[in-house]
Design a protein around this motif. Structure first.
Motif: not given
Length: 128
Positions: A37-48
């Motif tokens: 879940a943290l990896q997915q959140q980090l990926a979302a933050l990076c794309s944002a």
């Protein structure tokens, strides 16, 4: 009997080890889910962040264009102020040569301003 007690203790120890290992397995699975879940959140933050960077670049480009337009407008403004000053002088009756000298106008510009805004209006026949 001793053997029975020994097997009972080994059995209890085995059950205790099984329960402990099962708890560690559940804890490990829970931590793996949290990491995912943290990896997915980090990926979302990076794309944002990448999207924000692109918007910032477009904003800076737009800002640069606006600055260029403002600069070009400011460069044209002194000439406009010069014309306004020349019109005020012409209304006060200043002659063409003084308009040329004081306002940095060409002779044609000074004549036109004098004819349009001069203190003494010429008749239509004087212009032809």
């Amino acid at each position: 009997m001793m053997l029975y007690i020994f097997y009972s203790l080994v059995g209890l120890l085995g059950i205790g080890l099984f329960i402990t290992s099962y708890r560690f397995f559940r804890l490990s699975r829970s931590q793996a889910n949290q990491i995912s879940a943290l990896q997915q959140q980090l990926a979302a933050l990076c794309s944002a962040a990448v999207g924000s960077d692109e918007r910032i670049v477009r904003f800076e480009q737009t800002l640069g264009k606006i600055r260029e337009q403002q600069t070009s407008m400011n460069l044209g403004q002194p000439q406009l102020q010069s014309y306004e000053h020349a019109i005020r002088l012409a209304r006060k009756g200043v002659d063409v040569n003084q308009l040329i000298d004081n306002c940095n106008l060409s002779e044609e510009e000074a004549l036109l301003i004098t004819r349009l805004h001069g203190a003494q209006r010429h008749s239509v026949t004087d212009l032809h």
